[in-house]
Design a protein around this motif. Structure first.
Motif, PDB file in Angstrom:
ATOM      1  N   TYR A 182      31.537 -49.469 -21.348  1.00 41.69           N
ATOM      2  CA  TYR A 182      30.234 -49.308 -21.969  1.00 41.69           C
ATOM      3  C   TYR A 182      29.221 -48.942 -20.896  1.00 41.69           C
ATOM      4  O   TYR A 182      29.131 -49.601 -19.863  1.00 41.69           O
ATOM      5  CB  TYR A 182      29.838 -50.613 -22.677  1.00 41.69           C
ATOM      6  N   GLN A 183      28.500 -47.896 -21.167  1.00 40.15           N
ATOM      7  CA  GLN A 183      27.440 -47.453 -20.255  1.00 40.15           C
ATOM      8  C   GLN A 183      27.934 -47.274 -18.810  1.00 40.15           C
ATOM      9  O   GLN A 183      27.446 -47.917 -17.893  1.00 40.15           O
ATOM     10  CB  GLN A 183      26.297 -48.458 -20.295  1.00 40.15           C
ATOM     11  N   CYS A 184      28.938 -46.453 -18.640  1.00 41.84           N
ATOM     12  CA  CYS A 184      29.476 -46.190 -17.301  1.00 41.84           C
ATOM     13  C   CYS A 184      29.295 -44.711 -16.961  1.00 41.84           C
ATOM     14  O   CYS A 184      29.462 -43.858 -17.826  1.00 41.84           O
ATOM     15  CB  CYS A 184      30.953 -46.538 -17.234  1.00 41.84           C
ATOM     16  N   LEU A 185      28.947 -44.450 -15.718  1.00 38.39           N
ATOM     17  CA  LEU A 185      28.740 -43.079 -15.274  1.00 38.39           C
ATOM     18  C   LEU A 185      29.565 -42.824 -14.019  1.00 38.39           C
ATOM     19  O   LEU A 185      29.605 -43.668 -13.126  1.00 38.39           O
ATOM     20  CB  LEU A 185      27.258 -42.829 -14.969  1.00 38.39           C
ATOM     21  N   TYR A 186      30.211 -41.709 -13.980  1.00 34.42           N
ATOM     22  CA  TYR A 186      31.057 -41.349 -12.839  1.00 34.42           C
ATOM     23  C   TYR A 186      32.046 -42.476 -12.495  1.00 34.42           C
ATOM     24  O   TYR A 186      32.169 -42.894 -11.345  1.00 34.42           O
ATOM     25  CB  TYR A 186      30.208 -41.006 -11.609  1.00 34.42           C
ATOM     26  N   ALA A 187      32.722 -42.990 -13.504  1.00 30.98           N
ATOM     27  CA  ALA A 187      33.726 -44.032 -13.260  1.00 30.98           C
ATOM     28  C   ALA A 187      35.093 -43.397 -13.436  1.00 30.98           C
ATOM     29  O   ALA A 187      35.263 -42.541 -14.302  1.00 30.98           O
ATOM     30  CB  ALA A 187      33.550 -45.175 -14.243  1.00 30.98           C
ATOM     31  N   ASP A 188      36.056 -43.787 -12.601  1.00 32.70           N
ATOM     32  CA  ASP A 188      37.411 -43.377 -12.926  1.00 32.70           C
ATOM     33  C   ASP A 188      38.410 -44.498 -12.814  1.00 32.70           C
ATOM     34  O   ASP A 188      38.271 -45.401 -12.001  1.00 32.70           O
ATOM     35  CB  ASP A 188      37.835 -42.058 -12.256  1.00 32.70           C
ATOM     36  N   ASN A 189      39.372 -44.479 -13.751  1.00 33.46           N
ATOM     37  CA  ASN A 189      40.378 -45.540 -13.839  1.00 33.46           C
ATOM     38  C   ASN A 189      39.759 -46.920 -14.020  1.00 33.46           C
ATOM     39  O   ASN A 189      40.197 -47.876 -13.403  1.00 33.46           O
ATOM     40  CB  ASN A 189      41.254 -45.541 -12.589  1.00 33.46           C
ATOM     41  N   CYS A 190      38.751 -47.037 -14.848  1.00 29.50           N
ATOM     42  CA  CYS A 190      38.133 -48.339 -15.069  1.00 29.50           C
ATOM     43  C   CYS A 190      38.411 -48.827 -16.485  1.00 29.50           C
ATOM     44  O   CYS A 190      38.645 -48.034 -17.386  1.00 29.50           O
ATOM     45  CB  CYS A 190      36.627 -48.262 -14.825  1.00 29.50           C
ATOM     46  N   GLU A 191      38.394 -50.155 -16.651  1.00 30.74           N
ATOM     47  CA  GLU A 191      38.717 -50.720 -17.956  1.00 30.74           C
ATOM     48  C   GLU A 191      37.858 -51.945 -18.239  1.00 30.74           C
ATOM     49  O   GLU A 191      37.531 -52.711 -17.326  1.00 30.74           O
ATOM     50  CB  GLU A 191      40.208 -51.085 -17.961  1.00 30.74           C
ATOM     51  N   SER A 192      37.517 -52.123 -19.492  1.00 32.53           N
ATOM     52  CA  SER A 192      36.792 -53.319 -19.958  1.00 32.53           C
ATOM     53  C   SER A 192      35.606 -53.648 -19.050  1.00 32.53           C
ATOM     54  O   SER A 192      35.466 -54.776 -18.572  1.00 32.53           O
ATOM     55  CB  SER A 192      37.739 -54.517 -20.016  1.00 32.53           C
ATOM     56  N   SER A 193      34.760 -52.665 -18.801  1.00 36.86           N
ATOM     57  CA  SER A 193      33.650 -52.872 -17.868  1.00 36.86           C
ATOM     58  C   SER A 193      32.346 -52.321 -18.430  1.00 36.86           C
ATOM     59  O   SER A 193      32.344 -51.479 -19.328  1.00 36.86           O
ATOM     60  CB  SER A 193      33.956 -52.196 -16.528  1.00 36.86           C
ATOM     61  N   ILE A 194      31.236 -52.807 -17.874  1.00 34.03           N
ATOM     62  CA  ILE A 194      29.904 -52.431 -18.344  1.00 34.03           C
ATOM     63  C   ILE A 194      29.038 -52.038 -17.146  1.00 34.03           C
ATOM     64  O   ILE A 194      29.100 -52.697 -16.097  1.00 34.03           O
ATOM     65  CB  ILE A 194      29.238 -53.612 -19.091  1.00 34.03           C
ATOM     66  N   ASP A 195      28.242 -51.011 -17.331  1.00 33.46           N
ATOM     67  CA  ASP A 195      27.272 -50.616 -16.304  1.00 33.46           C
ATOM     68  C   ASP A 195      27.898 -50.359 -14.931  1.00 33.46           C
ATOM     69  O   ASP A 195      27.542 -50.985 -13.939  1.00 33.46           O
ATOM     70  CB  ASP A 195      26.179 -51.689 -16.165  1.00 33.46           C
ATOM     71  N   LEU A 196      28.830 -49.440 -14.895  1.00 36.89           N
ATOM     72  CA  LEU A 196      29.417 -49.039 -13.618  1.00 36.89           C
ATOM     73  C   LEU A 196      28.878 -47.671 -13.247  1.00 36.89           C
ATOM     74  O   LEU A 196      28.658 -46.827 -14.100  1.00 36.89           O
ATOM     75  CB  LEU A 196      30.943 -48.938 -13.710  1.00 36.89           C
ATOM     76  N   LEU A 197      28.755 -47.470 -11.954  1.00 33.12           N
ATOM     77  CA  LEU A 197      28.286 -46.187 -11.423  1.00 33.12           C
ATOM     78  C   LEU A 197      29.149 -45.830 -10.237  1.00 33.12           C
ATOM     79  O   LEU A 197      29.218 -46.606  -9.286  1.00 33.12           O
ATOM     80  CB  LEU A 197      26.874 -46.387 -10.862  1.00 33.12           C
ATOM     81  N   PHE A 198      29.817 -44.718 -10.297  1.00 32.95           N
ATOM     82  CA  PHE A 198      30.665 -44.297  -9.175  1.00 32.95           C
ATOM     83  C   PHE A 198      31.650 -45.404  -8.760  1.00 32.95           C
ATOM     84  O   PHE A 198      31.588 -45.932  -7.652  1.00 32.95           O
ATOM     85  CB  PHE A 198      29.810 -43.879  -7.973  1.00 32.95           C
ATOM     86  N   CYS A 199      32.514 -45.767  -9.675  1.00 35.21           N
ATOM     87  CA  CYS A 199      33.487 -46.831  -9.390  1.00 35.21           C
ATOM     88  C   CYS A 199      34.899 -46.367  -9.680  1.00 35.21           C
ATOM     89  O   CYS A 199      35.121 -45.536 -10.574  1.00 35.21           O
ATOM     90  CB  CYS A 199      33.179 -48.060 -10.236  1.00 35.21           C
ATOM     91  N   PHE A 200      35.850 -46.934  -8.948  1.00 32.29           N
ATOM     92  CA  PHE A 200      37.254 -46.582  -9.121  1.00 32.29           C
ATOM     93  C   PHE A 200      38.098 -47.837  -9.325  1.00 32.29           C
ATOM     94  O   PHE A 200      38.004 -48.794  -8.538  1.00 32.29           O
ATOM     95  CB  PHE A 200      37.757 -45.818  -7.881  1.00 32.29           C
ATOM     96  N   ASN A 201      38.886 -47.815 -10.382  1.00 35.95           N
ATOM     97  CA  ASN A 201      39.836 -48.898 -10.657  1.00 35.95           C
ATOM     98  C   ASN A 201      39.190 -50.276 -10.713  1.00 35.95           C
ATOM     99  O   ASN A 201      39.583 -51.188  -9.993  1.00 35.95           O
ATOM    100  CB  ASN A 201      40.974 -48.858  -9.623  1.00 35.95           C
ATOM    101  N   LEU A 202      38.220 -50.447 -11.578  1.00 38.36           N
ATOM    102  CA  LEU A 202      37.612 -51.758 -11.809  1.00 38.36           C
ATOM    103  C   LEU A 202      38.081 -52.287 -13.166  1.00 38.36           C
ATOM    104  O   LEU A 202      38.261 -51.515 -14.100  1.00 38.36           O
ATOM    105  CB  LEU A 202      36.082 -51.649 -11.797  1.00 38.36           C
ATOM    106  N   ARG A 203      38.297 -53.613 -13.237  1.00 34.91           N
ATOM    107  CA  ARG A 203      38.647 -54.246 -14.513  1.00 34.91           C
ATOM    108  C   ARG A 203      37.689 -55.402 -14.738  1.00 34.91           C
ATOM    109  O   ARG A 203      37.467 -56.206 -13.828  1.00 34.91           O
ATOM    110  CB  ARG A 203      40.063 -54.836 -14.482  1.00 34.91           C
ATOM    111  N   ASP A 204      37.198 -55.499 -15.950  1.00 38.51           N
ATOM    112  CA  ASP A 204      36.337 -56.618 -16.317  1.00 38.51           C
ATOM    113  C   ASP A 204      35.205 -56.818 -15.300  1.00 38.51           C
ATOM    114  O   ASP A 204      35.033 -57.904 -14.754  1.00 38.51           O
ATOM    115  CB  ASP A 204      37.204 -57.894 -16.443  1.00 38.51           C
TER     116      ASP A 204
END
Ligand SMILES: [Zn+2]
Ligand SMILES: [Zn+2]
Ligand SMILES: [Zn+2]
Length: 550
Positions: A182-204
């Motif tokens: 939800y509300q993520c920008l430039y994220a890759d390989n992320c799951e179940s996350s909110i408000d990420l910006l330029f992130c890789f492989n984040l969970r919860d």
């Protein structure tokens, strides 16, 4: 067994499992290598090159994957699905003195083709290979989305602009391979996350910027905890101007290179090689595969069982070989776009058909050859005769030859995964589209005069023509896009949707495997990985990765 590919002349090996499979479905081994086989299949799939043209039946102006001057008729999709025409009216008698594919092409040019595959679309005319989308624009291979645009493989998402391979998400921008975000920008390989910006492989995770491999974290920048204020400040800074955003992209790429990565993006897989796989068992060379079992060389595949050489196949296709585009098919060989059909070969665009050979555009038919109706005995006899003749021609056991594709190579998925020049394409027997759509040099704003911030952009931008800084093609900003950029505080893009898509695809690993060793000191585990040896990432085996990242 070693063979030489008749196209690229490279050696390729046939393993025992391959020979067992060919034996099981009674076909000779292929004469092309796996890579050339894939390119030949996906050169029949134009997802995203759209044209305006007229419907050959109703005369209405329509959006289509075919330009105006095709050798075959093109029907608006609603007309095509109608009952007032029948592709069986154009059946041909098989002529044993002529090459089979010449006759196939003759038939192909008579049969109306469907303008688009856009099922149950609501206010979503520029959408293809898709189902159940509402208020969407330029989405491809997408299902059940709302208010979304510019993307490939987007499922069950809302307000998703410029994303590829994302699912079950809302308010996403420039993301790849994300689920439940939800509300993520430039994220890759992320799951179940909110408000990420330029992130890789984040969970919860929540509220993270420039971070990699985190679990259950809140307010992090460069993998370090920060205060809420620091987070907000950094976020505002990044979106304060186009220039800052470009700087952030570079920062992120540099930081991401230092991350530890697992040798393959696999979740819940057993005995699988390939990449981007979910719940796959006994699957070799699977890419973007989900719930597959006993398969080899499958990509963009879901639920596939006992299949070799498949692209873009869904709803449990079983016991098939060498198909592009299948929904729930059984025992199909060397075909494209077969839906709910069985026991057929060398066919194109069949729906609810059984036992058809060399047929095109049929619905609910059985025992047809080159669209002509036979009884069971006649069908079996003639089919056997054609296969014998094709074997003599040396063409039985390989896919439909590339000149039978209704598309130019450069319009298809093949150009995306195996890019070649016009000259190379023609040498290999592929078609090429020279009249591409779009304009150049018509821009009303030069790139250097683009507004730096989104605040200074007014609705007047909807009337302007912009220019892509890479390919120089003109593009426009749509109303939905404008509202989204304003709401999310994102500066206007300087590239057209195609170049933006290509940038995202470069973030994904290629559909190729290298044999490498785990880079953790002391570990000697080996694996097949899509990370080539010259890449900067630290590549770990499953065990070492689990110890570090989880
Ligand atoms: Zn080859
Ligand atoms: Zn461009
Ligand atoms: Zn290891």
């Amino acid at each position: 067994m070693q063979k030489v590919c008749q196209n690229c002349k490279k050696n390729f090996s046939l393993e025992q499992e391959d020979l067992n499979f060919y034996e099981k479905i009674k076909v000779p081994p292929p004469t092309f290598c796996p890579e050339c086989r894939t390119a030949r299949r996906i050169a029949f799939r134009n997802e995203r090159t759209l044209y305006k043209r007229t419907c050959s039946k109703s005369g209405k102006s329509i959006i289509s994957i075919y330009p105006e001057n095709t050798p075959f008729p093109v029907y608006d999709q609603h007309v095509w699905w109608g009952d007032d025409w029948d592709a069986a009216d154009h059946g041909l008698d098989y002529d044993p003195t002529r090459p089979f594919f010449d006759q196939w092409l003759e038939l192909r040019n008579k049969i109306p083709r469907i303008s688009l595959l856009n099922i149950n679309g609501i206010n979503s005319d520029y959408v293809n290979n898709s189902e159940d989308n509402k208020n969407c624009y330029l989405l491809f291979a997408a299902q059940q989305n709302e208010d979304s645009m510019y993307g490939r493989l987007v499922y069950r998402s809302k307000f998703a602009i410029d994303n590829d391979f994302v699912q079950d998400s809302e308010f996403l921008y420039e993301c790849v391979d994300c689920r439940k975000c939800y509300q993520c920008l430039y994220a890759d390989n992320c799951e179940s996350s909110i408000d990420l910006l330029f992130c890789f492989n984040l969970r919860d995770c929540q509220n993270c910027i420039f971070s990699t491999n985190l679990r259950h974290k809140n307010y992090y920048i460069f993998n370090q905890p920060v205060s809420k204020e620091e987070f907000e400040m950094k976020k505002n800074e990044i979106f304060s101007s186009y220039e800052k955003l470009e700087w952030a992209k570079q920062e992120y790429e540099k930081f991401k290179e230092k991350a530890i990565v697992k040798y393959s993006h696999q979740i819940k897989c057993k005995n699988a090689t390939g990449d981007y796989m979910y719940n796959c068992h006994d699957t070799i060379y699977g890419f973007d595969a989900e719930n597959t079992k006993n398969c080899k060389f499958v990509a963009d595949a879901e639920g596939t069982i006992d299949c070799w050489d498949m692209n873009n196949t869904y709803y449990k296709p079983e016991l098939n070989i060498d198909i592009m585009g299948a929904l729930q098919t059984y025992n199909i060989k060397y075909s494209v776009y077969l839906m709910y059909s069985s026991n057929s070969e060398y066919s194109d665009s069949l729906h609810n058909c059984d036992s058809c050979f060399g047929c095109i555009g049929l619905k609910k038919k059985k025992y047809c050859i080159l669209n002509k109706q036979y009884n069971k005995e006649e069908y079996e006899k003639l089919k056997g005769e054609i296969i014998e003749n094709m074997k003599k021609e040396g063409v039985y056991g390989d896919f439909l030859p590339p000149h039978l594709s209704p598309f130019g190579y450069n319009e298809t998925l093949a150009q995306e995964y195996f890019p070649i020049t016009e000259k190379e394409a023609k040498e290999k027997g592929f078609n090429w589209q020279t009249e591409t759509s779009g304009t150049y040099g018509k821009e009303t704003i030069k790139e250097e005069n683009m507004p730096e911030t989104i605040e200074e952009v007014t609705e007047d931008i909807l009337n302007q023509i912009l220019v892509c800084k890479d390919c120089k093609k003109n593009f426009r900003i749509t109303r939905g896009e404008f509202d989204f950029y304003k709401r999310m505080n994102i500066p206007l893009p300087h590239k057209d949707f195609e170049c933006r898509h290509q940038d995202r695809m470069r973030k994904r690993n290629p559909r190729k495997l290298w044999h490498r060793e785990c880079m953790k000191e002391g570990c000697q585990n080996k694996f097949e990985t899509s990370y080539s040896p010259d890449r900067p990432e630290i590549v770990y085996c499953e065990t070492c990765y689990q110890q570090e990242v989880y």
